[in-house]
Scaffold this motif. Structure first.
Motif, mmCIF file in Angstrom:
data_model
loop_
_atom_site.group_PDB
_atom_site.id
_atom_site.type_symbol
_atom_site.label_atom_id
_atom_site.label_comp_id
_atom_site.label_asym_id
_atom_site.label_seq_id
_atom_site.Cartn_x
_atom_site.Cartn_y
_atom_site.Cartn_z
ATOM 1 N N ASP A 265 0.871 -1.173 0.000
ATOM 2 C CA ASP A 265 0.000 0.000 0.000
ATOM 3 C C ASP A 265 0.909 1.223 0.000
ATOM 4 O OD1 ASP A 265 -1.904 1.925 0.282
ATOM 5 O OD2 ASP A 265 -2.595 1.285 2.264
ATOM 6 N N ILE A 266 1.059 1.836 -1.160
ATOM 7 C CA ILE A 266 2.005 2.933 -1.284
ATOM 8 C C ILE A 266 1.612 4.127 -0.420
ATOM 9 C CG2 ILE A 266 0.928 4.133 -3.217
ATOM 10 C CD1 ILE A 266 4.676 3.334 -2.806
ATOM 11 N N THR A 267 0.309 4.238 -0.103
ATOM 12 C CA THR A 267 -0.124 5.342 0.762
ATOM 13 C C THR A 267 0.446 5.191 2.170
ATOM 14 O OG1 THR A 267 -2.173 4.169 1.341
ATOM 15 C CG2 THR A 267 -2.255 5.668 -0.536
ATOM 16 N N ARG A 268 0.766 3.964 2.567
ATOM 17 C CA ARG A 268 1.378 3.760 3.883
ATOM 18 C C ARG A 268 2.780 4.358 3.908
ATOM 19 N NH1 ARG A 268 1.568 4.019 9.088
ATOM 20 N NH2 ARG A 268 2.933 2.480 10.071
ATOM 21 N N LEU A 269 3.516 4.215 2.822
ATOM 22 C CA LEU A 269 4.827 4.851 2.733
ATOM 23 C C LEU A 269 4.685 6.366 2.808
ATOM 24 C CD1 LEU A 269 7.979 4.459 1.958
ATOM 25 C CD2 LEU A 269 7.200 5.149 -0.310
ATOM 26 N N TYR A 270 3.730 6.919 2.072
ATOM 27 C CA TYR A 270 3.499 8.367 2.129
ATOM 28 C C TYR A 270 3.204 8.821 3.560
ATOM 29 C CZ TYR A 270 2.978 8.155 -2.969
ATOM 30 O OH TYR A 270 3.180 7.957 -4.314
ATOM 31 N N GLN A 271 2.382 8.024 4.264
ATOM 32 C CA GLN A 271 1.987 8.402 5.613
ATOM 33 C C GLN A 271 3.179 8.430 6.567
ATOM 34 O OE1 GLN A 271 -0.191 5.472 7.983
ATOM 35 N NE2 GLN A 271 -1.603 7.073 8.666
ATOM 36 N N LEU B 202 6.382 8.685 5.812
ATOM 37 C CA LEU B 202 7.289 9.754 5.407
ATOM 38 C C LEU B 202 6.762 11.117 5.844
ATOM 39 C CD1 LEU B 202 9.769 10.749 3.841
ATOM 40 C CD2 LEU B 202 8.372 10.702 1.761
ATOM 41 N N LYS B 203 5.481 11.345 5.634
ATOM 42 C CA LYS B 203 4.880 12.632 6.001
ATOM 43 C C LYS B 203 4.997 12.893 7.500
ATOM 44 C CE LYS B 203 0.388 14.986 6.126
ATOM 45 N NZ LYS B 203 -1.052 14.890 5.741
ATOM 46 N N LEU B 204 4.664 11.899 8.315
ATOM 47 C CA LEU B 204 4.702 12.099 9.758
ATOM 48 C C LEU B 204 6.126 12.273 10.265
ATOM 49 C CD1 LEU B 204 1.926 9.593 10.917
ATOM 50 C CD2 LEU B 204 1.792 12.085 10.711
ATOM 51 N N ARG B 205 7.091 11.569 9.663
ATOM 52 C CA ARG B 205 8.484 11.755 10.068
ATOM 53 C C ARG B 205 8.954 13.183 9.772
ATOM 54 N NH1 ARG B 205 12.015 7.273 10.129
ATOM 55 N NH2 ARG B 205 13.686 8.834 10.255
ATOM 56 N N ILE B 206 8.572 13.697 8.600
ATOM 57 C CA ILE B 206 8.972 15.061 8.239
ATOM 58 C C ILE B 206 8.316 16.083 9.148
ATOM 59 C CG2 ILE B 206 8.859 16.813 6.437
ATOM 60 C CD1 ILE B 206 9.102 14.589 4.374
ATOM 61 N N LEU B 207 7.012 15.932 9.375
ATOM 62 C CA LEU B 207 6.287 16.899 10.208
ATOM 63 C C LEU B 207 6.794 16.880 11.646
ATOM 64 C CD1 LEU B 207 2.619 16.434 8.920
ATOM 65 C CD2 LEU B 207 4.208 18.304 8.420
ATOM 66 N N LYS C 236 2.914 2.037 14.736
ATOM 67 C CA LYS C 236 2.037 3.196 14.814
ATOM 68 C C LYS C 236 1.984 3.880 13.450
ATOM 69 C CE LYS C 236 2.780 4.249 19.735
ATOM 70 N NZ LYS C 236 3.160 5.307 20.708
ATOM 71 N N ASN C 237 1.201 4.936 13.364
ATOM 72 C CA ASN C 237 1.067 5.661 12.098
ATOM 73 C C ASN C 237 2.410 6.201 11.621
ATOM 74 O OD1 ASN C 237 -1.676 5.215 11.978
ATOM 75 N ND2 ASN C 237 -2.201 7.138 12.996
ATOM 76 N N ALA C 238 3.251 6.621 12.563
ATOM 77 C CA ALA C 238 4.535 7.221 12.207
ATOM 78 C C ALA C 238 5.639 6.201 12.049
ATOM 79 C CB ALA C 238 4.934 8.263 13.264
ATOM 80 N N GLY C 239 5.338 4.902 12.150
ATOM 81 C CA GLY C 239 6.348 3.882 11.952
ATOM 82 C C GLY C 239 6.388 2.879 13.074
#
Length: 339
Positions: free
Chosen positions: A92-98, A100-105, A331-334
């Motif tokens: 699920d490529i959206t999981r990678l996006y999620q 990555l996004k949370l790590r950056i934020l 978790k959502n962030a990894g």
């Protein structure tokens, strides 16, 4: 060429040290943090379905494509390219996006509160994704074709992005094992080619990955599903020889299956007489692996409110054997370790 010209054309000691240290940069991500992974390592992440293997692969990929630092904010990444070969076609490529996004934020919120945070996020998010290459394969032939043609693609991207490959992910290496195992011996193109068989396919794949690592030094992490069974099950018992009246092709398949079954019984890890998992990959792959980690879900049931419940997992290093378990949650962030 004069001696002075030859010396001037070589790299300096500081440049050599910088290059060597960069090439030896280790990948340290939970739950693979116990043994620092460096280029040339081939890690097998083995476990049953639902044991968070793909989540670990995503965590490792995100850690590679993130930069060490960006606009004064530390992200702790390796700033390298990742190739993710999906043989299961389930990512699920959206999981990678999620992740990555949370790590950056999270890094932005800890390191800055300026009005330019959104611009930093958009630019960094796009830069990181350009370092991630996702490939789907639907059979063994596509997998081999991908490996054979990958060098030109990686060289082109390295020249364009200025960063090289650091992580090659294969999810999952045994995806086509059973299809190839029951397939009849199919001739490849030409009369002098080897026949299509389980051993030939894995030998060719391993050889292509070896060649790739020579030109693009990197870490290989491959997930593999497990087979569970009892040591006293029929698959461990030696089967009778096939009847001499059967066609030769059928006899070869039966003998091959018997040999693989006996190999499975020899290589499985045992626990109190029970086979924890049985090895089914050919020896060409087994000898290629330098590290092995076993992951499984915990038997513990989450407690607390429904919003706080997190399934837990265990990881254990089998190669090298460290003799203890790490506990982690997703978790959502990894992935995060649990004390």
């Amino acid at each position: 060429m004069a001696l002075s010209q030859w010396i001037d054309g070589d790299e300096s000691a500081s440049e050599m040290l910088a290059r060597v240290l960069k090439e030896r940069t280790s990948l340290v991500v939970p739950p693979l943090h116990r043994v620092p992974l460096r280029v040339g390592n081939v890690v097998e992440l083995v476990g049953p379905s639902g044991s968070a293997k793909t989540q670990i692969l995503i965590q490792a990929a995100v850690n590679c494509i993130l930069p060490k630092e960006w606009n004064g904010i530390r992200y702790g990444g390796l700033e390298c390219s990742v190739v993710f070969i999906d043989l299961d076609c389930r990512l699920d490529i959206t999981r990678l996006y999620q992740v990555l996004k949370l790590r950056i934020l999270e890094a932005i919120s800890n390191g800055s509160s300026s009005t330019g945070d959104q611009e930093n996020f958009d630019a960094l998010h796009a830069t990181c994704l350009r370092r991630f290459f996702y490939i789907r394969c639907y059979d063994s032939f596509e997998f081999l074709a991908t490996l054979k043609t990958m060098h030109h693609k990686l060289q082109k991207e390295r020249d364009g992005l200025g960063v090289g490959l650091h992580l090659l992910v294969i999810d999952s290496i045994g995806a086509y094992h059973w299809v190839d195992r029951v397939s009849s011996s199919l001739p490849l193109w030409g009369h002098n080619r080897k026949g299509f068989s389980l051993a030939n396919v894995l030998e060719a794949a391993v050889e292509e990955v070896r060649k790739l690592l020579l030109v693009h030094p990197s870490i290989v992490i491959a997930s593999k599903a497990t087979i569970f069974g009892n040591r006293s099950s029929d698959i461990v018992r030696r089967k009778p020889l096939p009847s001499p009246f059967l066609p030769s092709r059928i006899k070869r398949m039966m003998l091959c299956e018997q040999s693989l079954s006996e190999s499975e019984s020899r290589h499985g890890k045992t626990d109190g007489g029970q086979v924890l998992y049985r090895e089914y990959m050919p020896s060409a792959w087994q000898s290629f692996v330098t590290h092995r980690v076993f992951v499984r879900d915990s038997d513990e049931h989450p407690t607390g409110s429904s919003c706080d419940r997190q399934p837990t997992y265990f990881s254990e290093w089998l190669l090298p054997s460290l003799g203890f378990l790490d506990k982690f949650i997703v978790k959502n962030a990894g992935i995060f370790l649990v004390p």
